[in-house]
Design a protein around this motif. Sequence first.
Motif, PDB file in Angstrom:
ATOM      1  N   ALA A  14       0.841  -1.204   0.000  1.00 53.86           N
ATOM      2  CA  ALA A  14       0.000   0.000   0.000  1.00 53.86           C
ATOM      3  C   ALA A  14       0.876   1.254   0.000  1.00 53.86           C
ATOM      4  O   ALA A  14       0.625   2.203  -0.753  1.00 53.86           O
ATOM      5  CB  ALA A  14      -0.930  -0.002   1.209  1.00 53.86           C
ATOM      6  N   THR A  15       1.923   1.244   0.807  1.00 53.78           N
ATOM      7  CA  THR A  15       2.858   2.365   0.844  1.00 53.78           C
ATOM      8  C   THR A  15       3.616   2.478  -0.472  1.00 53.78           C
ATOM      9  O   THR A  15       3.864   3.585  -0.967  1.00 53.78           O
ATOM     10  CB  THR A  15       3.843   2.195   2.023  1.00 53.78           C
ATOM     11  N   PHE A  20       4.557   5.293  -5.546  1.00 57.19           N
ATOM     12  CA  PHE A  20       4.545   5.258  -7.009  1.00 57.19           C
ATOM     13  C   PHE A  20       3.686   6.400  -7.556  1.00 57.19           C
ATOM     14  O   PHE A  20       4.086   7.088  -8.496  1.00 57.19           O
ATOM     15  CB  PHE A  20       4.026   3.902  -7.501  1.00 57.19           C
ATOM     16  N   ILE A  21       2.518   6.612  -6.944  1.00 59.61           N
ATOM     17  CA  ILE A  21       1.638   7.703  -7.372  1.00 59.61           C
ATOM     18  C   ILE A  21       2.348   9.049  -7.211  1.00 59.61           C
ATOM     19  O   ILE A  21       2.341   9.887  -8.116  1.00 59.61           O
ATOM     20  CB  ILE A  21       0.317   7.686  -6.570  1.00 59.61           C
ATOM     21  N   PHE A  47       7.859  19.312  -5.615  1.00 58.64           N
ATOM     22  CA  PHE A  47       7.832  19.426  -4.152  1.00 58.64           C
ATOM     23  C   PHE A  47       6.438  19.802  -3.662  1.00 58.64           C
ATOM     24  O   PHE A  47       5.940  19.243  -2.692  1.00 58.64           O
ATOM     25  CB  PHE A  47       8.859  20.463  -3.674  1.00 58.64           C
ATOM     26  N   ILE A  48       5.814  20.752  -4.329  1.00 61.08           N
ATOM     27  CA  ILE A  48       4.469  21.183  -3.941  1.00 61.08           C
ATOM     28  C   ILE A  48       3.494  20.020  -4.063  1.00 61.08           C
ATOM     29  O   ILE A  48       2.650  19.806  -3.197  1.00 61.08           O
ATOM     30  CB  ILE A  48       4.014  22.400  -4.769  1.00 61.08           C
ATOM     31  N   PHE A  49       3.614  19.213  -5.134  1.00 62.11           N
ATOM     32  CA  PHE A  49       2.726  18.060  -5.274  1.00 62.11           C
ATOM     33  C   PHE A  49       2.939  17.076  -4.130  1.00 62.11           C
ATOM     34  O   PHE A  49       1.987  16.561  -3.560  1.00 62.11           O
ATOM     35  CB  PHE A  49       2.914  17.351  -6.612  1.00 62.11           C
ATOM     36  N   GLN A  50       4.190  16.790  -3.802  1.00 62.68           N
ATOM     37  CA  GLN A  50       4.470  15.843  -2.715  1.00 62.68           C
ATOM     38  C   GLN A  50       3.906  16.356  -1.397  1.00 62.68           C
ATOM     39  O   GLN A  50       3.342  15.587  -0.618  1.00 62.68           O
ATOM     40  CB  GLN A  50       5.972  15.605  -2.600  1.00 62.68           C
ATOM     41  N   LEU A  51       4.016  17.645  -1.164  1.00 61.59           N
ATOM     42  CA  LEU A  51       3.469  18.230   0.055  1.00 61.59           C
ATOM     43  C   LEU A  51       1.943  18.114   0.056  1.00 61.59           C
ATOM     44  O   LEU A  51       1.345  17.707   1.052  1.00 61.59           O
ATOM     45  CB  LEU A  51       3.895  19.692   0.162  1.00 61.59           C
TER      46      LEU A  51
END
Length: 138
Positions: A14-15, A20-21, A47-51
């Motif tokens: 799951a992680t 991956f997403i 970075f903004i997407f990951q946040l």
Amino acid sequence: MKQKPAGFWVRFFATFIDGFIVAVMSVILANIFQDSPGDLEESTSAFIFQLMYSVVGIIYLTASRFKGTPGKIILGLQVVKEDGERIGIGRSIGRFFAYILSATIFYVGYIMVAFREDKKSLHDMICHTRVVYRDIRE
């Protein structure tokens, strides 16, 4: 109703799906918004997407009616309180920060799921939560 706890490997996958997403979307956004070719490492859009994924995917979705991140949902898992009820946003935020402790010292806080009978990680114990399989009737 007794809920079956999710073991190490299903939680690991799951992680992995969540990671991956994040990776795919970060690369896509970095390529769309990069200032110059080959500048992926310095892309603020990635970075903004990951946040945002952390805030929406991990904190909000875990506390919402979905009860988990996309990876957990895909694999039929949910995060609940010890009594089986949905967790609130405060507990979800605490769980997010408790991940840091679980990752400290070679991810022992995560690995302990494989060795505990109740399948709880360190962040589950800190926040009084469990990761269980979804009831098909939901």
